[in-house]
Every structure is written in structure tokens, then in C-alpha cells.
Design a protein around this motif. Sequence first.
Motif, PDB file in Angstrom:
ATOM      1  N   LYS A  15      21.192  25.002 -17.183  1.00  0.00           N
ATOM      2  CA  LYS A  15      21.415  26.209 -16.386  1.00  0.00           C
ATOM      3  C   LYS A  15      21.889  25.878 -14.980  1.00  0.00           C
ATOM      4  O   LYS A  15      22.499  26.701 -14.311  1.00  0.00           O
ATOM      5  CB  LYS A  15      20.117  27.025 -16.318  1.00  0.00           C
ATOM      6  CG  LYS A  15      19.655  27.552 -17.674  1.00  0.00           C
ATOM      7  CD  LYS A  15      18.293  28.233 -17.551  1.00  0.00           C
ATOM      8  CE  LYS A  15      17.807  28.708 -18.915  1.00  0.00           C
ATOM      9  NZ  LYS A  15      16.436  29.295 -18.847  1.00  0.00           N
ATOM     10  N   THR A  16      21.578  24.671 -14.528  1.00  0.00           N
ATOM     11  CA  THR A  16      21.865  24.318 -13.143  1.00  0.00           C
ATOM     12  C   THR A  16      22.995  23.304 -12.973  1.00  0.00           C
ATOM     13  O   THR A  16      23.463  23.087 -11.862  1.00  0.00           O
ATOM     14  CB  THR A  16      20.606  23.739 -12.476  1.00  0.00           C
ATOM     15  OG1 THR A  16      20.178  22.588 -13.223  1.00  0.00           O
ATOM     16  CG2 THR A  16      19.481  24.763 -12.455  1.00  0.00           C
ATOM     17  N   GLN A  17      23.435  22.692 -14.051  1.00  0.00           N
ATOM     18  CA  GLN A  17      24.500  21.703 -13.948  1.00  0.00           C
ATOM     19  C   GLN A  17      25.265  21.648 -15.265  1.00  0.00           C
ATOM     20  O   GLN A  17      24.834  22.223 -16.257  1.00  0.00           O
ATOM     21  CB  GLN A  17      23.935  20.319 -13.639  1.00  0.00           C
ATOM     22  CG  GLN A  17      23.055  19.778 -14.769  1.00  0.00           C
ATOM     23  CD  GLN A  17      22.692  18.315 -14.583  1.00  0.00           C
ATOM     24  OE1 GLN A  17      22.562  17.820 -13.481  1.00  0.00           O
ATOM     25  NE2 GLN A  17      22.539  17.618 -15.687  1.00  0.00           N
ATOM     26  N   LYS A  18      26.378  20.944 -15.273  1.00  0.00           N
ATOM     27  CA  LYS A  18      27.079  20.744 -16.538  1.00  0.00           C
ATOM     28  C   LYS A  18      26.496  19.514 -17.232  1.00  0.00           C
ATOM     29  O   LYS A  18      25.430  19.572 -17.795  1.00  0.00           O
ATOM     30  CB  LYS A  18      28.577  20.633 -16.300  1.00  0.00           C
ATOM     31  CG  LYS A  18      29.216  21.974 -15.893  1.00  0.00           C
ATOM     32  CD  LYS A  18      30.722  21.905 -15.944  1.00  0.00           C
ATOM     33  CE  LYS A  18      31.243  21.824 -17.364  1.00  0.00           C
ATOM     34  NZ  LYS A  18      32.706  21.753 -17.457  1.00  0.00           N
ATOM     35  N   PHE A  19      27.180  18.404 -17.181  1.00  0.00           N
ATOM     36  CA  PHE A  19      26.717  17.252 -17.952  1.00  0.00           C
ATOM     37  C   PHE A  19      26.297  16.064 -17.100  1.00  0.00           C
ATOM     38  O   PHE A  19      25.611  15.182 -17.584  1.00  0.00           O
ATOM     39  CB  PHE A  19      27.814  16.810 -18.916  1.00  0.00           C
ATOM     40  CG  PHE A  19      28.121  17.831 -19.975  1.00  0.00           C
ATOM     41  CD1 PHE A  19      27.380  17.867 -21.145  1.00  0.00           C
ATOM     42  CD2 PHE A  19      29.116  18.762 -19.796  1.00  0.00           C
ATOM     43  CE1 PHE A  19      27.639  18.803 -22.132  1.00  0.00           C
ATOM     44  CE2 PHE A  19      29.394  19.706 -20.774  1.00  0.00           C
ATOM     45  CZ  PHE A  19      28.647  19.727 -21.943  1.00  0.00           C
ATOM     46  N   LYS A  25      20.545  12.273 -14.247  1.00  0.00           N
ATOM     47  CA  LYS A  25      20.035  10.987 -13.788  1.00  0.00           C
ATOM     48  C   LYS A  25      18.518  10.927 -13.907  1.00  0.00           C
ATOM     49  O   LYS A  25      17.948   9.933 -14.365  1.00  0.00           O
ATOM     50  CB  LYS A  25      20.458  10.739 -12.336  1.00  0.00           C
ATOM     51  CG  LYS A  25      21.943  10.474 -12.150  1.00  0.00           C
ATOM     52  CD  LYS A  25      22.262  10.231 -10.684  1.00  0.00           C
ATOM     53  CE  LYS A  25      23.745   9.960 -10.485  1.00  0.00           C
ATOM     54  NZ  LYS A  25      24.063   9.749  -9.048  1.00  0.00           N
ATOM     55  N   GLU A  26      17.849  12.011 -13.494  1.00  0.00           N
ATOM     56  CA  GLU A  26      16.389  12.046 -13.608  1.00  0.00           C
ATOM     57  C   GLU A  26      15.952  11.922 -15.061  1.00  0.00           C
ATOM     58  O   GLU A  26      15.000  11.209 -15.389  1.00  0.00           O
ATOM     59  CB  GLU A  26      15.852  13.360 -13.023  1.00  0.00           C
ATOM     60  CG  GLU A  26      14.341  13.485 -13.137  1.00  0.00           C
ATOM     61  CD  GLU A  26      13.837  14.899 -12.901  1.00  0.00           C
ATOM     62  OE1 GLU A  26      12.602  15.086 -12.928  1.00  0.00           O
ATOM     63  OE2 GLU A  26      14.654  15.820 -12.725  1.00  0.00           O
ATOM     64  N   ALA A  76      23.876   4.680 -16.188  1.00  0.00           N
ATOM     65  CA  ALA A  76      23.120   3.937 -17.202  1.00  0.00           C
ATOM     66  C   ALA A  76      23.216   2.430 -16.950  1.00  0.00           C
ATOM     67  O   ALA A  76      22.237   1.692 -17.127  1.00  0.00           O
ATOM     68  CB  ALA A  76      23.637   4.282 -18.594  1.00  0.00           C
ATOM     69  N   ARG A  77      24.382   1.975 -16.530  1.00  0.00           N
ATOM     70  CA  ARG A  77      24.555   0.556 -16.212  1.00  0.00           C
ATOM     71  C   ARG A  77      23.645   0.144 -15.051  1.00  0.00           C
ATOM     72  O   ARG A  77      23.070  -0.948 -15.052  1.00  0.00           O
ATOM     73  CB  ARG A  77      26.010   0.281 -15.849  1.00  0.00           C
ATOM     74  CG  ARG A  77      26.988   0.414 -16.993  1.00  0.00           C
ATOM     75  CD  ARG A  77      26.734  -0.625 -18.052  1.00  0.00           C
ATOM     76  NE  ARG A  77      27.787  -0.630 -19.056  1.00  0.00           N
ATOM     77  CZ  ARG A  77      27.638  -1.108 -20.271  1.00  0.00           C
ATOM     78  NH1 ARG A  77      26.471  -1.619 -20.641  1.00  0.00           N
ATOM     79  NH2 ARG A  77      28.628  -1.089 -21.138  1.00  0.00           N
ATOM     80  N   SER A 278      19.763  15.409 -21.967  1.00  0.00           N
ATOM     81  CA  SER A 278      20.035  15.263 -20.537  1.00  0.00           C
ATOM     82  C   SER A 278      19.410  16.380 -19.720  1.00  0.00           C
ATOM     83  O   SER A 278      19.170  16.228 -18.524  1.00  0.00           O
ATOM     84  CB  SER A 278      21.550  15.204 -20.289  1.00  0.00           C
ATOM     85  OG  SER A 278      22.174  16.388 -20.761  1.00  0.00           O
ATOM     86  N   ASN A 279      19.145  17.525 -20.344  1.00  0.00           N
ATOM     87  CA  ASN A 279      18.437  18.617 -19.661  1.00  0.00           C
ATOM     88  C   ASN A 279      17.030  18.763 -20.259  1.00  0.00           C
ATOM     89  O   ASN A 279      16.597  19.831 -20.645  1.00  0.00           O
ATOM     90  CB  ASN A 279      19.214  19.929 -19.754  1.00  0.00           C
ATOM     91  CG  ASN A 279      19.430  20.404 -21.181  1.00  0.00           C
ATOM     92  OD1 ASN A 279      19.242  19.643 -22.125  1.00  0.00           O
ATOM     93  ND2 ASN A 279      19.801  21.655 -21.342  1.00  0.00           N
ATOM     94  N   PHE A 280      16.316  17.615 -20.309  1.00  0.00           N
ATOM     95  CA  PHE A 280      15.057  17.544 -21.055  1.00  0.00           C
ATOM     96  C   PHE A 280      14.010  18.532 -20.564  1.00  0.00           C
ATOM     97  O   PHE A 280      13.159  18.971 -21.332  1.00  0.00           O
ATOM     98  CB  PHE A 280      14.507  16.119 -21.010  1.00  0.00           C
ATOM     99  CG  PHE A 280      13.861  15.712 -19.705  1.00  0.00           C
ATOM    100  CD1 PHE A 280      12.513  15.443 -19.651  1.00  0.00           C
ATOM    101  CD2 PHE A 280      14.616  15.585 -18.545  1.00  0.00           C
ATOM    102  CE1 PHE A 280      11.916  15.055 -18.462  1.00  0.00           C
ATOM    103  CE2 PHE A 280      14.031  15.190 -17.369  1.00  0.00           C
ATOM    104  CZ  PHE A 280      12.674  14.926 -17.306  1.00  0.00           C
ATOM    105  N   ARG A 281      14.040  18.939 -19.308  1.00  0.00           N
ATOM    106  CA  ARG A 281      13.022  19.866 -18.815  1.00  0.00           C
ATOM    107  C   ARG A 281      13.151  21.239 -19.461  1.00  0.00           C
ATOM    108  O   ARG A 281      12.153  21.960 -19.616  1.00  0.00           O
ATOM    109  CB  ARG A 281      13.085  19.980 -17.293  1.00  0.00           C
ATOM    110  CG  ARG A 281      12.704  18.690 -16.596  1.00  0.00           C
ATOM    111  CD  ARG A 281      12.312  18.914 -15.156  1.00  0.00           C
ATOM    112  NE  ARG A 281      11.979  17.651 -14.523  1.00  0.00           N
ATOM    113  CZ  ARG A 281      10.814  17.032 -14.635  1.00  0.00           C
ATOM    114  NH1 ARG A 281       9.873  17.559 -15.400  1.00  0.00           N
ATOM    115  NH2 ARG A 281      10.584  15.893 -14.009  1.00  0.00           N
TER     116      ARG A 281
END
Length: 308
Positions: A15-19, A25-26, A76-77, A278-281
Motif C-alpha cells: 500500500k505504501t510502495q511498489k517493489f 529492505k526491512e 541483497a548483495r 517483500s511486504n511481509f507486514r
Amino acid sequence: MDFIKGFTFKLNPSKTQKFAGEETKESLKTLVDTTGCDTIILAFIALQDTPQSEEIDYIGEHIPTDEELISVIDYARKLGLKIILKPMLNCRDGVWRAHINFFDVEVPCEPKWSKWFANYEKYILKYAEIAERTHCEMFMVGCELVQTERKEEYWRNLVQRVRNVYNGLVTYNTDKYQENQVKWWDCLDVISSSGYYPQTRWEENLDRIEKVVKQYNKPFFFAECGCMCVKGCQEVPNDWTFEGELDLKVQADYFKAMFETVREREWVEGYGIWDWSSNFREDLPEQRGYSVYDKPSAKVIKEFYQTL
């Protein structure tokens, strides 16, 4: 091939970002800290309208831009992760990708394998080039496209074209129970499959898969595996629609049983556990699903990976 202490990291918009952004990162940092994985299978999903559609849509809000994808790879690197790039394909109408299918003999005015593979090749080659540019350790040319697998010549041609632009390891993620059905493992570097096997039937399925691995003399790993937190799901872990009582212990016990059984087979060289978003929350309210965040199974996975 090094043992893959892996997890599937699926790129989903929120809802707050794309990808790509601070939330992604979090999520990725939390995944590493929670599970002890050293490899991510970085997954994203193109779409076709129905299982009989020839067109494949890999441009739009449902899929990361090249810049977003590269940004996630770069981060990721920094976390010290190895990367397996996994472009996936789903149907907009909700039918599972395994049912994508066409007439074997082309018929005028009907959808055709030749057109579908031509479009699929464009999709895959685009990301094979990105995998090469970003030095991904492995590239997956497909996932669970069961009905397509009999079109051997098309797949062999696609793998060769991928090799023309990408120099890393190449694999294909077949579905559970299909390992001995694919006839073109010889043109790949690694055999991989989705290991959603019943908790009480690992041994017999490992026996079957082992024959395939020995026949082709290739490395093997489970590109997907997992279980939902629903009582009874341990015997049908592939059924994401399974209904029942919430039970977090079911998932933890499933991973314990899987690791204990599979580790006796030295030819199994890793896992790509399904999955972490990536949007695990946004997934937190859905405790019944495959996510391991804040569940007993996360400790099981981390402790196992730390022993390797």
C-alpha cells in the motif's frame, strides 16, 4: 554447487510502495535475521489472461521495473546473499499455471504453442540478461508449467537461448511428483522441484527422485517447499485452499520432519522455502498461510541452517 540455505523472497507491491524501497529492505533484512538463509530465490510474476492465452504481460504495476529489481538485488548483495532469479507466470483468471496448455497439433484460429513460446521466450530472455548483468548465481527458466513440459524441443531451444545471454547455472522448477516426467534435464545444470510432499510420504518420494538425479547426474535442490499452519495440512502441504483449525505447531513439525528425513539424502543440495513477501507486514493477519514470520517454524529453519 554450494548447499543452498535458501528462501523464496517474493516481490509484491504494498500500500505504501511498489517493489523496492525501505519496506522491502526491512523485509529482506528481517528474513535473513529470522531464518539464517544465505540465498534468496528472488521471485516476481508475469500474467496471462487465461491458461489458453498466447500473450504474456510482463510490463505494468504487477511486476517490478528493471530499476526496482536491480535495486533489490544490489541490497541483497550488501547483506551477503546469493541470488537465484525466478521469473514466474500466473493466469489472471486464477487458474493455476500448471494448466497452461494448447493443442499439440496447431489448428487455424486456435491458440498455438508456437506463439505462446515465442512470447514466453521474450519474457525469460529479458530477465536472463538482467541475471547476467547482476551476476546472479542461478537462473530459473520456468516454474511448475506442467502441461508445457512435454514440449521438449521448445524448452531445449529456450535453454540454449538463455545460455547465449547468461553464464551462470540454469535450472527449471518442476512441480511435485513431476521430477521423473521431464525429459530434458540433461540440457540444464541443476534439477529442481517443488517439494510439497506429505509429511508421512517423504521417503517414497525421495526414492523416486533419487533415480532421476542418478540418471542425469545433476545437482538437485527443492526450489520450493513448505506447509501452512492448519491442522491436517501436513498431509496435503501443496493445497493452499486447505481449510481447518489454525495450528502453528503443524508447520514447525512439518519442517522438522522434512529436514530430519531429507538430510539423510546427500544428493539433496538445498531448499528454497516458500515464501517470504517483500511486504511481509501486510501478511501478518494471515497466520494460516505459508509465512514463517513470528512463528515457531522460523526457529526450526534457522537452527537447521546453522548446522550446515
